[in-house]
Write an enzyme that holds these catalytic residues in place. Structure first.
Site, mmCIF file in Angstrom:
data_model
loop_
_atom_site.group_PDB
_atom_site.id
_atom_site.type_symbol
_atom_site.label_atom_id
_atom_site.label_comp_id
_atom_site.label_asym_id
_atom_site.label_seq_id
_atom_site.Cartn_x
_atom_site.Cartn_y
_atom_site.Cartn_z
ATOM 1 N N THR A 261 1.141 -1.032 0.129
ATOM 2 C CA THR A 261 -0.065 0.107 0.047
ATOM 3 C C THR A 261 0.832 1.432 -0.081
ATOM 4 O OG1 THR A 261 -0.196 0.162 2.547
ATOM 5 C CG2 THR A 261 -1.700 -1.184 1.334
ATOM 6 N N CYS A 262 0.181 2.388 -0.437
ATOM 7 C CA CYS A 262 1.003 3.715 -0.605
ATOM 8 C C CYS A 262 0.866 4.353 1.001
ATOM 9 C CB CYS A 262 0.559 4.428 -1.753
ATOM 10 S SG CYS A 262 0.513 3.915 -3.207
ATOM 11 N N ASP A 263 1.263 3.472 2.029
ATOM 12 C CA ASP A 263 1.211 3.951 3.263
ATOM 13 C C ASP A 263 2.276 3.814 4.131
ATOM 14 O OD1 ASP A 263 0.058 5.065 5.763
ATOM 15 O OD2 ASP A 263 -1.997 5.093 4.515
ATOM 16 N N ASN B 195 -6.475 1.646 -0.399
ATOM 17 C CA ASN B 195 -5.860 1.759 -1.831
ATOM 18 C C ASN B 195 -6.506 0.602 -2.496
ATOM 19 O OD1 ASN B 195 -2.298 2.115 -1.067
ATOM 20 N ND2 ASN B 195 -3.831 3.407 -2.023
#
Ligand code: PLP
Length: 599
Positions: free
Chosen positions: A479-481, A525
């Protein structure tokens, strides 16, 4: 051999043999063989392997524990159990559970209307259904309908308003009345991470005054004979048994008092859940033996019944974590090792290099077992200085790349040269030498309790277990986290293998994920539920049943209320036909990554 604490959490359900994690059942298949089998059928990305035989084993264990205790203390009450649907409602898990529970009369607990519909549909007639949680009149009406269907159903009230609604539905319909239970608000609360469900200021249950009012209400409406159960739940995954004993005493006395007041049909105490599961791979956290738990329940209730001169109550439990956690294993492919790009072949030293880079190169070449630790520390200092020099504009990008490669090569070489004792120490103290493993999964989707409350899960590679793991590991999801990371923790260190993913596959398994994770998971996401499969055995032979592929991208978009026809129309109108055909194929795949052959 590094065993990843399998003796602590594995319960003999999994074993390590010839470097492989295996299922300790039937033909003892290696997990990696199961994974390969599924992947060969073109199901890629993370996988949830479900083992229905383990659910069955847990149900058997639960009944055996209590029936042992009942025999030991010559207890007159009967043991009953229901599975709380909130712990896992998914059909691949639930339907085999119901089948396994049939011979025991194992029932279901529902905490919402949707769960009640599941219970009404799939619970075997005769096996108990309990309803907890906050209810409206419609939900109570559903319980009356379930009763009409022939279900043995008990509505456990959380407040007096719910009892008033029961009285209303009873008057307004000609449906049969379900049994009524009262959730009591105990003074004593539980321990452990989920202790808030009990205690005097808990969200749930009736106070003593309200219990007396409920008694009066039932009596004045001639419905007292429907009062059959007292219920409490002091928290999930209790690590210590003391709070349970206190809660048993308190609820036992409430039961006995009500009985002596005239609630003659009151016959059961429902002790909720609470049986713990061992999630730690470092040390045992559960401070009681399961048999001790069951013995305490029977012994305490027997004594109270004797003291107050009432019949020994039937016992209900709603432990769900204990039943479901070990049934599911999440397997995630490792996509990348952070240091993989720092290969010797990428080193491009110049004719003339900055002195610190020359020095790094010397350290790398001259290092031996005795100097490894010292040189590694020097190299880290040098790297730090070189990065500062880059910021000040004194070295160029090529120098910086060379510095990073050399520092990583030195770490790798040092690790391979160091004596084990030094290395263990080193791994503990030095954050900078961690390797980052990028895993094809979403922590938000598949381990929500790690994200939300830092819950540990046992983690283990399913191959390479005959080799020494040499890297202290941090795990990244896709995930972009930045929350999508399981950081290296020196107090609970995870060591993994240094693998070359160009040449070999490497999978990490997360164990005990069968409780709560499946439907608590979030689609951050827009990563959806992983592909899942039931691994079953017929005559010792392994069969993969009910493979449910991770949701297609187009279906995920539909789920969040996009008009997917419109999406397709817009994309189609802006592309030529052949490109749109490719796009359509992608829309019909899941969103996990497929960037390398080992995806
Ligand atoms: N029953 C009730 C009323 C609950 O609230 C819970 C969970 O919190 C359970 C049963 C399941 O308990 P456990 O997670 O310990 O299995």
């Amino acid at each position: 051999m590094h065993t990843y604490g399998i003796d602590i959490w594995g319960e003999d359900n999994f074993i390590i043999e010839n470097g492989l994690a295996k299922l300790n059942y039937a033909s003892k298949p290696a997990l990696v063989d199961i994974v390969r089998d599924i992947r060969e059928q073109d199901f890629k990305g993370p996988l949830l392997l479900r083992f229905p035989h383990l659910t069955r084993l847990q149900i058997e264990k639960l009944y055996t524990l209590y029936n042992n205790a009942i025999n030991e203390y010559d207890y007159k009450g009967k043991f009953n159990a229901v599975f709380p649907l909130k712990v896992n409602q998914l059909p691949n898990f639930l339907l085999p559970l119901i089948k396994s529970g049939e011979e025991f009369g194992y029932g279901l607990e529902a905490g919402s209307k949707a769960e009640l519909f599941l219970a009404m549909t799939y619970n075997k007639i005769g096996a108990p259904i309990t309803i907890n949680g906050f209810k409206d009149k419609e939900m109570i009406h559903l319980a009356f309908i379930a009763k009409k269907m022939g279900h043995n159903i008990t509505v456990i009230i959380e407040g007096l308003n719910e009892l008033k609604m029961i009285l209303e539905v009873e008057k307004e319909t000609s449906l049969p009345t379900p049994n009524v239970g009262i959730r009591v608000r105990l003074f004593n609360s539980g321990g452990g991470a989920w202790a808030k469900s009990g205690g005097i200021d808990s969200k749930f249950g009736l106070s003593s005054t309200e219990i007396l009012e409920a008694y009066e209400l039932l009596k004045s409406n001639n419905l007292l004979h429907y009062l059959t159960m007292i219920h409490f739940h002091i928290g999930s995954a209790m690590t210590n048994i003391k709070p349970l004993k206190k809660a048993l005493k308190e609820s036992g006395h409430i039961y006995a008092e009500l009985k002596n007041m005239g609630a003659t049909n009151l016959k059961a105490i429902n002790i909720g859940g609470g049986l713990a599961v061992e999630y730690s791979q470092y040390h045992r956290t559960t401070q009681y033996h399961l048999q001790e738990f069951a013995n305490d329940v029977i012994f305490t209730l027997k004594n109270i019944a004797k003291q107050k001169g009432v019949e020994e109550p039937n016992i209900f439990t709603e432990s769900g974590r204990f039943i479901s956690a070990n049934s599911t294993v999440l397997v995630t492919p490792v996509l990348e090792l952070f240091s993989a790009e720092y290969e010797l072949s990428n080193l491009r030293l110049k004719e003339e290099n900055p002195p610190l880079i020359e020095e790094l190169n010397e350290l790398y070449k001259d290092m031996n077992g005795k100097t490894a630790l010292e040189y590694m520390h020097d190299s880290m200092d040098h790297l730090e200085s070189l990065l500062k020099l880059f910021d000040l504009g004194y070295i160029d990008l090529q120098d910086r790349s060379n510095a990073e490669i050399l520092a990583q090569l030195i770490i790798k070489k040092a690790i391979s040269l160091l004596e084990i004792a030094d290395y263990e120490e080193l791994k503990r103290i030095d954050n900078k030498i961690q390797e980052k493993y990028l895993l094809n999964f979403s922590i938000f989707q598949s381990l929500p309790d790690f994200w939300g409350i830092n819950q540990e899960f046992p983690i283990m590679p399913i191959t390479h277990l005959d080799k020494k793991p040499t890297r202290s590991a941090s795990l990244w999801d896709i995930t972009c986290d930045s929350d999508g990371e399981i950081e290296f923790n020196a107090k609970k260190p995870l060591y993994l293998h240094d693998v070359n993913l160009e040449k070999e596959e490497y999978y990490l398994a997360f164990f005990n994920v069968g409780a709560y994770q499946d439907t608590l998971g979030m689609r951050h996401n827009l990563f959806s539920h992983p592909t899942e499969v039931n691994v079953v055995f017929e005559n010792n032979e392994l069969k993969l049943e009910k493979i449910i592929e991770s949701q297609k991208i187009i279906d995920i978009l539909e789920d969040i209320d996009y008009d997917t026809k419109e999406i397709k129309k817009i994309l189609k109108s802006s592309l030529d036909k052949s490109t749109y055909v490719i796009l359509k194929k992608y829309l019909n795949e899941n969103s996990y990554l497929k960037t390398s052959w080992s995806h």
